[in-house]
Design an enzyme around this catalytic site. Structure first.
Site, PDB file in Angstrom:
ATOM      1  N   ASP A   1       0.900  -1.144   0.000  1.00 24.59           N
ATOM      2  CA  ASP A   1       0.000   0.000   0.000  1.00 24.59           C
ATOM      3  C   ASP A   1       0.941   1.196   0.000  1.00 24.59           C
ATOM      4  O   ASP A   1       1.528   1.518   1.038  1.00 24.59           O
ATOM      5  CB  ASP A   1      -0.905   0.021   1.240  1.00 24.59           C
ATOM      6  CG  ASP A   1      -1.949   1.117   1.113  1.00 24.59           C
ATOM      7  OD1 ASP A   1      -1.626   2.175   0.551  1.00 24.59           O
ATOM      8  OD2 ASP A   1      -3.092   0.916   1.553  1.00 24.59           O
ATOM      9  N   HIS A   2       1.109   1.841  -1.154  1.00 23.41           N
ATOM     10  CA  HIS A   2       2.157   2.855  -1.239  1.00 23.41           C
ATOM     11  C   HIS A   2       1.872   4.045  -0.317  1.00 23.41           C
ATOM     12  O   HIS A   2       2.768   4.817  -0.018  1.00 23.41           O
ATOM     13  CB  HIS A   2       2.381   3.310  -2.688  1.00 23.41           C
ATOM     14  CG  HIS A   2       1.308   4.173  -3.210  1.00 23.41           C
ATOM     15  ND1 HIS A   2       0.227   3.683  -3.888  1.00 23.41           N
ATOM     16  CD2 HIS A   2       1.124   5.508  -3.133  1.00 23.41           C
ATOM     17  CE1 HIS A   2      -0.562   4.683  -4.214  1.00 23.41           C
ATOM     18  NE2 HIS A   2      -0.062   5.796  -3.770  1.00 23.41           N
TER      19      HIS A   2
ATOM     20  N   HIS B   1      -6.094   2.403   1.304  1.00 24.32           N
ATOM     21  CA  HIS B   1      -5.430   3.571   1.901  1.00 24.32           C
ATOM     22  C   HIS B   1      -6.161   4.080   3.148  1.00 24.32           C
ATOM     23  O   HIS B   1      -5.542   4.352   4.175  1.00 24.32           O
ATOM     24  CB  HIS B   1      -5.353   4.725   0.895  1.00 24.32           C
ATOM     25  CG  HIS B   1      -4.730   4.332  -0.407  1.00 24.32           C
ATOM     26  ND1 HIS B   1      -3.699   3.429  -0.499  1.00 24.32           N
ATOM     27  CD2 HIS B   1      -4.993   4.721  -1.672  1.00 24.32           C
ATOM     28  CE1 HIS B   1      -3.357   3.294  -1.768  1.00 24.32           C
ATOM     29  NE2 HIS B   1      -4.130   4.051  -2.501  1.00 24.32           N
TER      30      HIS B   1
HETATM   31  N1  LIG Z   1      -0.222   2.845 -12.998  1.00 22.43           N
HETATM   32  C1  LIG Z   1      -0.381   3.268 -11.783  1.00 22.43           C
HETATM   33  O1  LIG Z   1      -0.325   4.458 -11.479  1.00 22.43           O
HETATM   34  C2  LIG Z   1      -0.629   2.285 -10.670  1.00 22.43           C
HETATM   35  C3  LIG Z   1      -0.774   2.779  -9.344  1.00 22.43           C
HETATM   36  C4  LIG Z   1      -0.967   1.872  -8.305  1.00 22.43           C
HETATM   37  C5  LIG Z   1      -1.016   0.523  -8.581  1.00 22.43           C
HETATM   38  N2  LIG Z   1      -0.898   0.069  -9.862  1.00 22.43           N
HETATM   39  C6  LIG Z   1      -0.958  -1.374 -10.098  1.00 22.43           C
HETATM   40  O2  LIG Z   1       0.211  -1.777 -10.795  1.00 22.43           O
HETATM   41  C7  LIG Z   1      -0.100  -2.840 -11.679  1.00 22.43           C
HETATM   42  C8  LIG Z   1       0.319  -2.443 -13.089  1.00 22.43           C
HETATM   43  O3  LIG Z   1      -0.434  -1.318 -13.495  1.00 22.43           O
HETATM   44  P1  LIG Z   1      -0.065  -0.484 -14.808  1.00 22.43           P
HETATM   45  O4  LIG Z   1      -0.869   0.750 -14.739  1.00 22.43           O
HETATM   46  O5  LIG Z   1       1.409  -0.357 -14.955  1.00 22.43           O
HETATM   47  O6  LIG Z   1      -0.636  -1.426 -15.961  1.00 22.43           O
HETATM   48  P2  LIG Z   1      -0.274  -1.412 -17.491  1.00 22.43           P
HETATM   49  O7  LIG Z   1       0.299  -0.099 -17.921  1.00 22.43           O
HETATM   50  O8  LIG Z   1      -1.471  -1.938 -18.204  1.00 22.43           O
HETATM   51  O9  LIG Z   1       0.894  -2.464 -17.612  1.00 22.43           O
HETATM   52  C9  LIG Z   1       0.665  -3.849 -17.548  1.00 22.43           C
HETATM   53  C10 LIG Z   1       1.972  -4.558 -17.771  1.00 22.43           C
HETATM   54  O10 LIG Z   1       1.723  -5.959 -17.681  1.00 22.43           O
HETATM   55  C11 LIG Z   1       2.277  -6.579 -18.812  1.00 22.43           C
HETATM   56  N3  LIG Z   1       1.428  -7.707 -19.184  1.00 22.43           N
HETATM   57  C12 LIG Z   1       0.086  -7.712 -19.399  1.00 22.43           C
HETATM   58  N4  LIG Z   1      -0.320  -8.945 -19.731  1.00 22.43           N
HETATM   59  C13 LIG Z   1       0.785  -9.731 -19.727  1.00 22.43           C
HETATM   60  C14 LIG Z   1       1.019 -11.105 -19.980  1.00 22.43           C
HETATM   61  N5  LIG Z   1       0.040 -11.942 -20.296  1.00 22.43           N
HETATM   62  N6  LIG Z   1       2.268 -11.551 -19.860  1.00 22.43           N
HETATM   63  C15 LIG Z   1       3.295 -10.716 -19.556  1.00 22.43           C
HETATM   64  N7  LIG Z   1       3.142  -9.425 -19.286  1.00 22.43           N
HETATM   65  C16 LIG Z   1       1.894  -8.939 -19.380  1.00 22.43           C
HETATM   66  C17 LIG Z   1       2.291  -5.522 -19.915  1.00 22.43           C
HETATM   67  O11 LIG Z   1       3.361  -5.765 -20.780  1.00 22.43           O
HETATM   68  P3  LIG Z   1       3.194  -6.277 -22.294  1.00 22.43           P
HETATM   69  O12 LIG Z   1       2.039  -5.554 -22.888  1.00 22.43           O
HETATM   70  O13 LIG Z   1       4.524  -5.971 -22.887  1.00 22.43           O
HETATM   71  O14 LIG Z   1       2.955  -7.734 -22.137  1.00 22.43           O
HETATM   72  C18 LIG Z   1       2.607  -4.279 -19.114  1.00 22.43           C
HETATM   73  O15 LIG Z   1       4.003  -4.168 -18.942  1.00 22.43           O
HETATM   74  C19 LIG Z   1      -1.602  -3.087 -11.528  1.00 22.43           C
HETATM   75  O16 LIG Z   1      -1.797  -4.090 -10.579  1.00 22.43           O
HETATM   76  C20 LIG Z   1      -2.115  -1.767 -10.980  1.00 22.43           C
HETATM   77  O17 LIG Z   1      -3.300  -1.924 -10.240  1.00 22.43           O
HETATM   78  C21 LIG Z   1      -0.703   0.922 -10.901  1.00 22.43           C
END
Ligand SMILES: NC(=O)c1ccc[n+]([C@@H]2O[C@H](COP(=O)([O-])OP(=O)(O)OC[C@H]3O[C@@H](n4cnc5c(N)ncnc54)[C@H](OP(=O)(O)O)[C@@H]3O)[C@@H](O)[C@H]2O)c1
Length: 520
Positions: free
Chosen positions: A208-209, A271
């Site tokens: 939980d950041h 949070h």
């Molecule tokens: N973004 C934020 O601000 C934020 C904040 C808090 C928490 N989070 C959490 O962090 C996590 C990631 O979020 P995100 O926003 O970074 O999502 P995102 O931009 O959609 O990125 C998803 C990542 O997962 C990879 N991926 C998806 N399907 C895959 C598969 N089958 N095999 C291998 N890699 C796969 C994608 O890479 P490829 O397309 O290259 O496969 C991509 O690198 C989530 O759980 C989210 O809830 C995000």
């Protein structure tokens, strides 16, 4: 060992932990495996955090960053992508950050493949073995699940299936799990069960950041390292507590995600529950991981289950319509990209929470969170009882409000105490004035980004700021009745204009008192 390698600065890293002592010193070598290496979180948070940590000497002495994703790139592309990202993230620091990554011998490897393909993990195992042998990763691994939540269990199974989860003597294998941890109580139980088939609890770091924010940790410091506050931190003196987590932003590009989450899952379950637990828990015997988490769990267990008969009075849901935020016209939630035109997802939630224990019996905790509110602010306010009698003539004390202690978590991190002071001159009049402490002014350095703290503690093996299994289940237990009631349409969805403090009905929460929401 390479002669040009500098000695590890373990001491400076150990000093960074919450209780001032590291559970174990940071590894001399390690691999950080980022699942979701091409994603938004990795680019916006993880790579800039790594670069900043490199400058501060907070990385393992030999670090190999292994990216995993389906995008077909090679090691050099990945290396270049990370460097481009950090250059864009902080143009002023870019040369210093890039130089530090290099000086610290951080190396980049990339495994292209899908997480649901066992072949990906065979290739990963080969890359990690080479990293241990040739690049000094020393068998220590931090697996960071920065990918879509649907793949958390799959990744854990893939790691275990390839023999990458069990800890060899003298090494660590830890898995960092991003939020959301499940989407309701049954799915969180299932995710815990699945993770435990592959990793022991001490290897699992649930994020939980918010907990990694300096000012959230300061709630511990304020309460338990000062003699003056704790005696006043209970039902005898506190009338009620307010927790506000307000955002001025809408859903940005995350409409599809937010549709399934809403304010309850996105902010309250994680949070808000963490801030509530730190604000209300009993003193822990130490700031080490388990004593702090024991107290948080105990507090969460004391949260009174929502009464289905009172939900309409104790919980207010809202969704924003078009309006104006900071002078800029903005669309309504249902007009946002990725959002259904007839969506019933809440973007605002206010609630009254009761805590059934000796310290807090009868003291309501009012919580509110929302998107497209007038400003971005997170704060906790303790409002004290009014004095029993004011020895002042009528008119001299019109503006005397009960004392408030405000813990500002973001922005303008700090603490404010509101108390009455005499207005200069005569006649004798008093007025409420603030006594403020500002982090920025008191400490001449910027607090580290939350994700730096997350990575540092995960490398160190300090789990204090991560959520334990029983904690995550307790917080889902608290919100599950709301999830069910919202799904059955039992709690009305009120409207509010973007740029306002939410639906009028939120004021009714304080129906049985004269309380009002603080205007931050
Ligand atoms: N973004 C934020 O601000 C934020 C904040 C808090 C928490 N989070 C959490 O962090 C996590 C990631 O979020 P995100 O926003 O970074 O999502 P995102 O931009 O959609 O990125 C998803 C990542 O997962 C990879 N991926 C998806 N399907 C895959 C598969 N089958 N095999 C291998 N890699 C796969 C994608 O890479 P490829 O397309 O290259 O496969 C991509 O690198 C989530 O759980 C989210 O809830 C995000």
């Amino acid at each position: 060992m390479n002669a040009e390698v500098e000695p590890p600065d373990v001491a400076s890293i150990a000093a960074e932990t919450v209780d001032g002592t590291a559970a174990e010193s940071v590894a001399i070598g390690a691999a950080l495996v980022v699942f979701g290496a091409t994603g938004d979180l990795a680019h916006r948070k993880l790579y800039p955090a790594l670069a900043s940590m490199a400058v501060k000497g907070q990385l393992p002495h030999r670090l190999v960053v292994v990216g995993v994703g389906r995008t077909q790139i090679d090691d050099d592309d990945f290396d270049a992508e990370v460097h481009n990202t950090i250059a864009k993230a902080a143009p002023d620091h870019a040369p210093e950050w890039a130089e530090a990554l290099d000086r610290r011998h951080v190396r980049f490897r990339y495994v292209a493949g899908s997480i649901d393909d066992p072949e990906t993990f065979s290739r990963l195992a080969t890359v990690l073995a080479e990293a241990d042998k040739d690049l000094g990763a020393a068998g220590n691994r931090l697996y960071y699940l920065a990918t879509i939540p649907e793949l958390f269990e799959v990744a854990a199974r893939g790691l275990a299936g390839a023999g990458l989860s069990s800890e060899e003597p003298g090494t660590f294998r830890r898995i960092v799990v991003e939020k959301p941890f499940g989407h309701d109580l049954p799915s969180a139980i299932e995710l815990n069960d699945e993770l435990h088939k592959c990793f022991a609890e001490h290897q699992i770091y649930r994020i939980d950041h918010y907990l990694a924010k300096e000012t959230v940790q300061n709630i511990l410091a304020l309460r338990f390292t000062n003699a003056i506050f704790e005696p006043l931190w209970n039902r005898r003196y506190v009338d009620h507590v307010q927790i506000t987590v307000a955002e001025d932003l809408g859903v940005e590009h995350r409409g599809t995600f937010y549709e399934k989450a809403g304010a309850l899952r996105d902010i309250v379950q994680n949070h808000v529950m963490q801030v509530l637990a730190l604000t209300a828990m009993e003193p822990p015997p130490s700031f080490a991981a388990d004593p702090v988490r024991d107290e948080k769990v105990k507090l969460l267990r004391s949260v009174r289950p929502f009464d289905p008969e009172r939900l309409k009075r104790d919980v207010v849901r809202g969704q924003y319509d078009a309006g104006e935020v900071n002078g800029v016209p903005v669309p309504g939630y249902c007009e946002e990209e990725g959002v259904a035109s007839d969506s019933t997802t809440e973007t605002y939630l206010a609630m009254r929470i009761e805590i059934d224990n000796w310290r807090w019996a009868g003291v309501p905790f009012y919580v509110r969170t929302g998107k497209r509110l007038p400003k971005r602010v997170t704060e906790v306010t303790l409002r004290y009882h009014a004095v029993p009698y004011l020895p002042l003539p009528r008119g001299a004390a019109d503006s005397v409000e009960p004392n408030e202690l405000v813990l500002r978590i973001q922005p303008d991190e700090g603490i404010m105490l509101l108390f009455a002071a005499k207005v200069p001159g005569s006649p004798f009049r008093v007025k409420t004035v603030p006594l403020t402490f500002s982090y920025k002014e008191a400490f001449d350095e910027d607090p580290p980004e939350a994700y730096e703290r997350v990575l540092l503690d995960a490398f160190l093996g300090d789990a204090t700021l991560f959520i334990r299994e029983d904690e995550v289940l307790q917080s889902w237990r608290i919100v599950q009745p709301l999830i069910d009631a919202f799904a059955r349409g039992e709690v009305p969805l009120y409207r509010y204009a973007a740029g306002t403090w939410g639906p009028e009905e939120a004021n009714e929460l304080m129906h049985d008192s004269d309380d009002t929401w603080r205007c931050p």
